[in-house]
Motif scaffolding. Sequence first.
Motif, mmCIF file in Angstrom:
data_model
loop_
_atom_site.group_PDB
_atom_site.id
_atom_site.type_symbol
_atom_site.label_atom_id
_atom_site.label_comp_id
_atom_site.label_asym_id
_atom_site.label_seq_id
_atom_site.Cartn_x
_atom_site.Cartn_y
_atom_site.Cartn_z
ATOM 1 N N ARG A 1 0.793 -1.340 -0.355
ATOM 2 C CA ARG A 1 -0.057 -0.001 0.046
ATOM 3 C C ARG A 1 0.978 1.178 -0.133
ATOM 4 N N ASP A 2 0.227 2.304 -0.553
ATOM 5 C CA ASP A 2 1.182 3.356 -0.916
ATOM 6 C C ASP A 2 1.577 4.162 0.238
ATOM 7 N N GLY A 3 2.355 4.646 0.927
ATOM 8 C CA GLY A 3 3.191 5.086 2.251
ATOM 9 C C GLY A 3 2.751 4.001 3.216
ATOM 10 N N SER A 4 2.879 2.840 2.712
ATOM 11 C CA SER A 4 3.734 2.228 4.277
ATOM 12 C C SER A 4 4.155 1.061 3.923
ATOM 13 N N ARG A 5 4.898 0.855 5.075
ATOM 14 C CA ARG A 5 5.690 -0.135 5.481
ATOM 15 C C ARG A 5 5.664 -1.667 4.741
ATOM 16 N N TRP A 6 7.225 -1.737 4.239
ATOM 17 C CA TRP A 6 6.392 -3.050 3.329
ATOM 18 C C TRP A 6 6.201 -4.434 3.936
#
Length: 128
Positions: A102-107
């Motif tokens: 998800r964009d902006g989230s830690r992988w």
Amino acid sequence: QVQLVESGGGLVQAGGSLRLSCAASGRTFSLYAMGWFRQAPGKERNLVAAISGSGGRTYYADSVKGRFTISRDNVKNTVNLQMNSLKPEDTAVYYCAALRLRDGSRWYTPTPAAWDYWGQGTQVTVSS
């Protein structure tokens, strides 16, 4: 929807090796980080290893660094966990999990509740 099916668990002596595999359904496999968690009786489910969607980044818990290796094949839709130098404390049910990027989230995240899909688990028992 992603379905995950683990295989490769079993009984092994301390110092031995096992290779766990997880086969995933779906055509968007590379959009998911993949992880292996484990849960021993009476204990919390903990993240053991994770790999990014492209396979370029990996995470390992301190307890398994240098002994376990996670890998993935985005053509075959599989993720593997090679476990070497196994110890009795590695005994647990091992679960494969998928986390949608998800964009902006830690992988990746060590929080089990944040992962989107789970396999049924496979038992790994290491005898001393």
